[in-house]
Design a protein around this motif. Sequence first.
Motif, PDB file in Angstrom:
ATOM      1  N   GLU A  36       0.832  -1.268  -0.088  1.00 54.87           N
ATOM      2  CA  GLU A  36      -0.091   0.064  -0.050  1.00 54.87           C
ATOM      3  C   GLU A  36       0.920   1.197   0.013  1.00 54.87           C
ATOM      4  N   THR A  37       1.972   0.968   0.193  1.00 55.51           N
ATOM      5  CA  THR A  37       3.102   2.153  -0.029  1.00 55.51           C
ATOM      6  C   THR A  37       2.912   2.872  -1.308  1.00 55.51           C
ATOM      7  N   CYS A  38       2.589   2.169  -2.407  1.00 53.90           N
ATOM      8  CA  CYS A  38       2.525   2.594  -3.679  1.00 53.90           C
ATOM      9  C   CYS A  38       1.411   3.678  -3.888  1.00 53.90           C
ATOM     10  N   GLU A  39       0.526   3.767  -2.929  1.00 51.37           N
ATOM     11  CA  GLU A  39      -0.637   4.702  -3.040  1.00 51.37           C
ATOM     12  C   GLU A  39      -0.124   6.070  -2.514  1.00 51.37           C
ATOM     13  N   ILE A  40       0.856   6.210  -2.006  1.00 56.23           N
ATOM     14  CA  ILE A  40       1.410   7.654  -1.603  1.00 56.23           C
ATOM     15  C   ILE A  40       1.700   8.129  -2.907  1.00 56.23           C
ATOM     16  N   PRO A  41       1.019   9.399  -3.118  1.00 54.02           N
ATOM     17  CA  PRO A  41       0.845  10.161  -4.240  1.00 54.02           C
ATOM     18  C   PRO A  41       2.323  10.614  -4.766  1.00 54.02           C
ATOM     19  N   GLY A  42       2.734  10.439  -6.060  1.00 50.80           N
ATOM     20  CA  GLY A  42       4.061  10.862  -6.366  1.00 50.80           C
ATOM     21  C   GLY A  42       5.272   9.671  -6.144  1.00 50.80           C
ATOM     22  N   ILE A  43       4.811   8.433  -5.595  1.00 47.77           N
ATOM     23  CA  ILE A  43       5.949   7.284  -5.205  1.00 47.77           C
ATOM     24  C   ILE A  43       6.184   6.519  -6.510  1.00 47.77           C
ATOM     25  N   THR A  44       5.171   6.215  -7.573  1.00 44.26           N
ATOM     26  CA  THR A  44       5.578   5.424  -8.611  1.00 44.26           C
ATOM     27  C   THR A  44       4.856   5.670  -9.898  1.00 44.26           C
ATOM     28  N   LEU A  45       5.502   5.258 -11.188  1.00 40.23           N
ATOM     29  CA  LEU A  45       4.774   5.463 -12.198  1.00 40.23           C
ATOM     30  C   LEU A  45       3.891   4.338 -12.816  1.00 40.23           C
ATOM     31  N   ALA A  46       3.908   3.302 -11.967  1.00 40.13           N
ATOM     32  CA  ALA A  46       3.213   2.188 -12.359  1.00 40.13           C
ATOM     33  C   ALA A  46       1.480   2.546 -12.327  1.00 40.13           C
ATOM     34  N   GLY A  47       0.926   2.079 -13.558  1.00 39.34           N
ATOM     35  CA  GLY A  47      -0.418   2.276 -13.784  1.00 39.34           C
ATOM     36  C   GLY A  47      -0.566   3.739 -14.430  1.00 39.34           C
ATOM     37  N   THR A  48      -1.604   3.920 -14.888  1.00 40.62           N
ATOM     38  CA  THR A  48      -1.882   5.184 -15.735  1.00 40.62           C
ATOM     39  C   THR A  48      -2.412   6.321 -14.550  1.00 40.62           C
ATOM     40  N   ASN A  49      -2.887   5.819 -13.561  1.00 42.67           N
ATOM     41  CA  ASN A  49      -3.495   6.503 -12.450  1.00 42.67           C
ATOM     42  C   ASN A  49      -3.587   6.066 -11.115  1.00 42.67           C
ATOM     43  N   SER A  50      -3.873   6.563 -10.029  1.00 43.39           N
ATOM     44  CA  SER A  50      -3.742   5.976  -8.830  1.00 43.39           C
ATOM     45  C   SER A  50      -4.875   4.942  -8.474  1.00 43.39           C
ATOM     46  N   ASP A  51      -5.784   5.004  -9.223  1.00 47.17           N
ATOM     47  CA  ASP A  51      -6.853   4.098  -9.215  1.00 47.17           C
ATOM     48  C   ASP A  51      -6.583   2.957  -9.871  1.00 47.17           C
ATOM     49  N   LEU A  52      -5.743   2.719 -10.859  1.00 43.76           N
ATOM     50  CA  LEU A  52      -5.494   1.662 -11.554  1.00 43.76           C
ATOM     51  C   LEU A  52      -4.230   0.969 -11.320  1.00 43.76           C
ATOM     52  N   ILE A  53      -3.510   1.588  -9.979  1.00 45.05           N
ATOM     53  CA  ILE A  53      -2.100   0.962  -9.626  1.00 45.05           C
ATOM     54  C   ILE A  53      -2.368  -0.388  -9.147  1.00 45.05           C
ATOM     55  N   LYS A  54      -3.465  -0.819  -8.402  1.00 45.15           N
ATOM     56  CA  LYS A  54      -3.688  -1.899  -7.775  1.00 45.15           C
ATOM     57  C   LYS A  54      -3.893  -3.081  -8.722  1.00 45.15           C
ATOM     58  N   PHE A  55      -4.186  -2.822 -10.207  1.00 46.30           N
ATOM     59  CA  PHE A  55      -4.392  -3.782 -11.129  1.00 46.30           C
ATOM     60  C   PHE A  55      -3.182  -3.906 -11.788  1.00 46.30           C
ATOM     61  N   THR A  56      -1.959  -3.296 -11.623  1.00 41.63           N
ATOM     62  CA  THR A  56      -0.844  -3.459 -12.570  1.00 41.63           C
ATOM     63  C   THR A  56      -0.308  -4.949 -12.176  1.00 41.63           C
ATOM     64  N   PRO A  57       0.094  -5.508 -11.253  1.00 44.81           N
ATOM     65  CA  PRO A  57       0.720  -6.764 -11.287  1.00 44.81           C
ATOM     66  C   PRO A  57      -0.376  -7.662 -11.934  1.00 44.81           C
ATOM     67  N   ALA A  58      -1.473  -7.766 -11.745  1.00 48.30           N
ATOM     68  CA  ALA A  58      -2.320  -8.674 -12.281  1.00 48.30           C
ATOM     69  C   ALA A  58      -2.572  -8.476 -13.849  1.00 48.30           C
ATOM     70  N   ALA A  59      -2.607  -7.308 -14.188  1.00 43.70           N
ATOM     71  CA  ALA A  59      -2.646  -6.846 -15.775  1.00 43.70           C
ATOM     72  C   ALA A  59      -1.369  -7.392 -16.209  1.00 43.70           C
ATOM     73  N   ASP A  60      -0.104  -7.148 -15.722  1.00 48.48           N
ATOM     74  CA  ASP A  60       0.925  -7.850 -16.274  1.00 48.48           C
ATOM     75  C   ASP A  60       1.094  -9.196 -16.463  1.00 48.48           C
ATOM     76  N   ALA A  61       0.509 -10.036 -15.360  1.00 48.03           N
ATOM     77  CA  ALA A  61       0.598 -11.463 -15.697  1.00 48.03           C
ATOM     78  C   ALA A  61      -0.480 -11.833 -16.678  1.00 48.03           C
ATOM     79  N   GLU A  62      -1.542 -11.056 -16.833  1.00 47.60           N
ATOM     80  CA  GLU A  62      -2.446 -11.582 -17.754  1.00 47.60           C
ATOM     81  C   GLU A  62      -1.886 -11.155 -19.083  1.00 47.60           C
ATOM     82  N   TYR A  63      -1.306 -10.151 -19.406  1.00 50.69           N
ATOM     83  CA  TYR A  63      -0.755  -9.738 -20.530  1.00 50.69           C
ATOM     84  C   TYR A  63       0.599 -10.675 -21.087  1.00 50.69           C
TER      85      TYR A  63
END
Length: 356
Positions: A36-63
């Motif tokens: 949940e550290t990734c939810e701190i604003p400005g900490i990561t580029l992962a995902g196109t926005n903060s609402d999508l960050i939690k989907f990034t690992p799953a989306a990477d696996a699916e892709y």
Amino acid sequence: MENFKLFGNSKSAEKFIDDTKSSNRFLFSFVTSYTETCEIPGITLAGTNSDLIKFTPAADAEYLHYGYCKTIEKIPMTPDGKPTPALLTKVALESSSIPHLTINAGSKVVPQLPVIETQLPTGKNISVNDALTDSQVSRAVDFGRIVGRSLSSLTDCLIIGESIPGGTTTALAVLRALGFDANVSSSMPNNPTALKNQIVNNALERITSEHPYHIISKVGDPMIPFVSGMLSSASSVSDVMLAGGTQMLAVLAFASKIGFDEKSTVIGTTSYVTDDKNANFTNMVKQIADVPAISVDPGLKNSKYSGLRSFSEGFVKEGVGAGGSIISSMLKTGNNQLKFLEMVEKEYSRLFTAEN
């Protein structure tokens, strides 16, 4: 090979290259996780926005498995076309017929595909909370050892990659808590070092013991103890390549406390990590363990697509086991940088056409 640079124990690196070129038996394991550290604003580029960050690992696996995503509509990509490093990994694995599987080790969103399920929890925001409990860390290590022992028996070289948004920050906290003067890479060219240092300093204040399990529970994430457990058992059976940058340094540091075979271990990453002047990756490898690091230049600076060139300009740099996958692919097939870039551009073109 001319596309590789060797760091750390260069003799071990050369032996690894010779051994794996002759065996050609690789298996890629992809560990999805979350802090949940990734939810701190400005900490990561992962995902196109903060609402999508939690989907990034799953989306990477699916892709990696499908060539498209199921949990979200599009693959993780910024609006201006900077793609997930999973693109590099997918091309590397498919072009060399390296099999792969996914392990869920605390991801907030489970990918819609068959996975090895650990039932580990997500990690908490280390700025304000303990990441995990001591018992959860112990369970992560034990489960990692079980999975690592099983997978290593199926291959001559087990490649371990990961996707955990915000993971460079928890890795920095773990490295400093274990006594290393670490500076780490970022998914952004302007590394938010002041923000990371503030988060890490807040987290380190909660540490009351030097026991490594306690340190991980206070300032780590689920991926670090799980992959360390994998390395601990797998390195006694086969070669193991930790495919990644900063996060794999934290894995290596924690694994050095619980035990692993240095002679069977190598780190594989991209030149974008080893050339990062804001980090001290190669020096850190030498400080932590007597293991080699192999760096590969994917040649993306020569791409006709700005989204791919961005990797060489400081964005993303590494992730989803990209560097280690490219190295393994080149060792197995003999493909060079130019051939790899050609294949990556073809896949990027397919994606960009499909996404727009």
